[in-house]
Design a protein around this motif. Structure first.
Motif, PDB file in Angstrom:
ATOM      1  N   TYR A   5       0.912  -1.116  -0.085  1.00  0.00           N
ATOM      2  CA  TYR A   5      -0.121  -0.153   0.161  1.00  0.00           C
ATOM      3  C   TYR A   5       0.932   1.197   0.127  1.00  0.00           C
ATOM      4  CZ  TYR A   5      -3.470  -3.479   1.244  1.00  0.00           C
ATOM      5  OH  TYR A   5      -4.489  -4.615   1.054  1.00  0.00           O
ATOM      6  N   GLY A  30       0.337   8.010   1.684  1.00  0.00           N
ATOM      7  CA  GLY A  30      -0.422   9.041   1.292  1.00  0.00           C
ATOM      8  C   GLY A  30      -1.258   9.476   2.428  1.00  0.00           C
ATOM      9  N   ARG A  88      -4.795   9.856   4.042  1.00  0.00           N
ATOM     10  CA  ARG A  88      -5.957   9.007   3.977  1.00  0.00           C
ATOM     11  C   ARG A  88      -7.002   9.287   5.087  1.00  0.00           C
ATOM     12  NH1 ARG A  88      -4.470   4.459   0.959  1.00  0.00           N
ATOM     13  NH2 ARG A  88      -2.731   4.857   0.078  1.00  0.00           N
ATOM     14  N   ARG A  89      -8.169   8.728   4.777  1.00  0.00           N
ATOM     15  CA  ARG A  89      -9.183   9.043   5.698  1.00  0.00           C
ATOM     16  C   ARG A  89      -9.757   7.683   6.396  1.00  0.00           C
ATOM     17  NH1 ARG A  89     -11.004  14.094   6.945  1.00  0.00           N
ATOM     18  NH2 ARG A  89     -13.191  13.885   6.634  1.00  0.00           N
ATOM     19  N   ILE A  90      -9.828   7.819   7.729  1.00  0.00           N
ATOM     20  CA  ILE A  90     -10.120   6.636   8.502  1.00  0.00           C
ATOM     21  C   ILE A  90     -11.400   7.391   9.583  1.00  0.00           C
ATOM     22  CG2 ILE A  90      -8.168   5.624   8.277  1.00  0.00           C
ATOM     23  CD1 ILE A  90      -7.791   6.022  11.341  1.00  0.00           C
ATOM     24  N   SER A 146      -8.398  12.680   8.694  1.00  0.00           N
ATOM     25  CA  SER A 146      -6.969  12.481   8.255  1.00  0.00           C
ATOM     26  C   SER A 146      -6.048  11.973   8.823  1.00  0.00           C
ATOM     27  CB  SER A 146      -6.820  13.764   7.120  1.00  0.00           C
ATOM     28  OG  SER A 146      -7.873  13.987   6.498  1.00  0.00           O
ATOM     29  N   GLU A 172      -3.432   1.621   9.330  1.00  0.00           N
ATOM     30  CA  GLU A 172      -3.139   0.694   8.071  1.00  0.00           C
ATOM     31  C   GLU A 172      -4.150  -0.352   7.730  1.00  0.00           C
ATOM     32  OE1 GLU A 172       1.913   1.038   8.352  1.00  0.00           O
ATOM     33  OE2 GLU A 172       0.750  -0.548   9.784  1.00  0.00           O
ATOM     34  N   VAL A 209      -7.322   1.550   6.277  1.00  0.00           N
ATOM     35  CA  VAL A 209      -6.868   1.787   4.694  1.00  0.00           C
ATOM     36  C   VAL A 209      -6.920   0.592   3.889  1.00  0.00           C
ATOM     37  CG1 VAL A 209      -5.094   2.516   3.318  1.00  0.00           C
ATOM     38  CG2 VAL A 209      -5.330   3.781   5.383  1.00  0.00           C
ATOM     39  N   GLU A 261     -10.669  -0.617   3.623  1.00  0.00           N
ATOM     40  CA  GLU A 261     -11.610   0.002   2.931  1.00  0.00           C
ATOM     41  C   GLU A 261     -11.934  -0.615   1.581  1.00  0.00           C
ATOM     42  OE1 GLU A 261     -10.643   4.182   2.351  1.00  0.00           O
ATOM     43  OE2 GLU A 261     -12.867   4.679   2.185  1.00  0.00           O
TER      44      GLU A 261
END
Ligand SMILES: [Fe+2]
Length: 445
Positions: free
Chosen positions: A205, A208, A210-212, A229, A332, A335, A338
């Motif tokens: 992966y 970057g 990312r949104r969680i 973020s 992680e 991400v 998702e």
């Protein structure tokens, strides 16, 4: 919830969002059907039990099945029915007996003394459940819009709470049966699935922003909010869970005897508890090289290709170090998860045990991500940026446990399928082993 030091989740900060998302779609009629379905599932889980099985408490972390049955009913009485009508349904002492940890509600039976409650009897607790169900049915049939506006979120929360206790009933029964030299069988096994060994593939992966966290469009516990973020460095994630055979290699290599693999606290825990293998592993008395494992279907041979289960965070972390890898962070994990369909070996499969991979994963596909075992992450259980617990007693559901625990992801073979999602955060102290907790490895790129 209750639990463990308490397991996981919930909301209230999220309740209004939850209500907007859930009750707009879910009419009172559908909510009543859902209530009926969830409550029936709980009693069906208890159907194989004998009266004596309901009462025993195997250790302070575990609760008797009778207590779970009463506590989940007390939750609806306290947070839905009393605010609706102020009517007392159980004995006035029930709040003392069946409050788990809500200081705002009042004093309660010490957690480690729940097994002393031979009264009320099992029959009386079932009558209490029936009385609660009757009142809830009436309330939902009435479907007063103002009442549902005020209490609908608490009903949805109560159902998710009850699903958490469905899992706990099974984990706690296993703990109890494992302490009994007769090694009782909760439910006969349906047999083990695919049993071939498959090599691990590492999925990469890229780094970057990312949104969680939950989008807030369906039910979520408050600890999944707000969505925010995170910056994630490039990482790799194993495409399947660690197996018994792989963990056995760690044991054979002296993994439990070499402090260099262990965190300082983990080494101290290993020494004080005398750990030499995962919980529920037993050496065959006639052949020390063979292991047996206690399951909800009784004691049986260790299946090498099943996911390893009932390991603490400390053991998971030591194994990862020995394997020249590490545990994933919860960011992680999320991400990677998702967009992955929530499917796997859940409570509804009625295996009540993690299953081997049926076939090697297709290239680029994550296997066993949901169900089978809760996956330890290296992330401390702490609030997301902007987290706000709800005011009042329900604000105690999650927020006050955000210290000294680690996050686990993905659900297990005793988690209801409809209860889990990619943003779900379970949490336990690092030395906990009685939950269905296992290992997925990660690594830096
Ligand atoms: Fe609870």
């Amino acid at each position: 919830m209750d639990t463990k030091a308490a397991p996981a989740m919930t909301p209230e900060g999220s309740e209004s969002a939850l209500l907007d998302g859930e009750l707009d779609r879910m009419t009172a009629e559908r909510l009543a059907a859902r209530y009926d379905e969830v409550r029936r599932r709980t009693t069906s889980i208890c159907a194989p039990l004998e009266t004596e099985d309901y009462v025993v408490q195997s250790m302070p972390d575990a609760s008797p099945a009778k207590w779970h049955l009463a506590h989940t009913s007390w939750f609806f009485e306290t947070f839905v029915l009393k605010p609706a009508s102020a009517e007392e349904i159980g004995s006035e002492k029930y709040s003392y007996l069946f409050n788990s940890y809500y200081n705002a509600i009042g004093e309660r039976t010490p957690r480690g003394e729940r097994g002393l409650l031979s009264r009320p009897t099992v029959a009386e607790v079932y009558h209490y459940r029936e009385a609660i169900d009757k009142r809830m049915k009436t309330l939902l049939e009435r479907a007063d819009p103002a009442l549902l506006e005020r209490l609908g979120a608490s009903i949805v929360l109560g159902l998710n709470h009850e699903q958490q206790h469905q899992e706990l009933i099974l984990t706690d029964l296993k703990s109890m049966f494992a302490r009994n030299p007769l090694r009782p069988v909760y439910r006969e096994s349906r047999g083990i699935g695919g049993a071939e060994a498959y090599p691990v593939h590492w999925l990469r992966y890229e780094e970057g922003l990312r949104r969680i966290g939950s989008e807030g469009t369906g039910f979520a516990f408050d600890n999944e909010l707000p969505r925010h973020s995170v910056f994630v460095q490039s990482f790799q994630l194993a495409d399947r869970l660690v197996t018994n055979q792989e963990f056995y290699a760690f044991i054979n290599d002296g993994g439990y005897d070499q402090p260099r693999y262990w965190l300082s606290d983990g080494w101290a825990a290993r020494n004080s508890h005398g750990w030499t293998a995962p919980l529920y592993w037993e050496r065959d008395q006639s052949d020390a090289r063979r292991w047996r494992i206690m399951t909800l279907a009784g004691l049986r041979e260790l299946e090498p290709n099943e996911p390893v289960c009932h390991v603490s965070y400390y053991e998971a972390d030591a194994f990862a170090r020995w394997a020249e890898a590490r545990l994933p962070s919860e960011a992680e994990w999320e991400v990677a998860a998702e967009g992955v369909e929530v499917q796997g070996n859940f409570l509804e499969n009625e295996q009540f045990h993690p299953q081997p991979l049926a076939a090697a994963n297709a290239e680029g596909r994550l296997g066993q991500l949901f169900g089978d075992v809760w996956e330890w992450t290296r992330s401390p259980y702490s609030p997301y940026p902007g987290y706000r617990p709800a005011p009042g007693a329900l604000g105690e559901y999650n927020g006050k446990f955000m210290c000294n625990q680690l996050v686990l992801r993905g659900g297990s073979c005793v988690t209801p399928r409809s209860h889990i999602r990619s943003t779900y955060r379970n949490f336990f102290p690092p030395d906990a082993r009685w939950q269905f907790s296992g290992i997925r490895l990660a690594n830096d790129v």
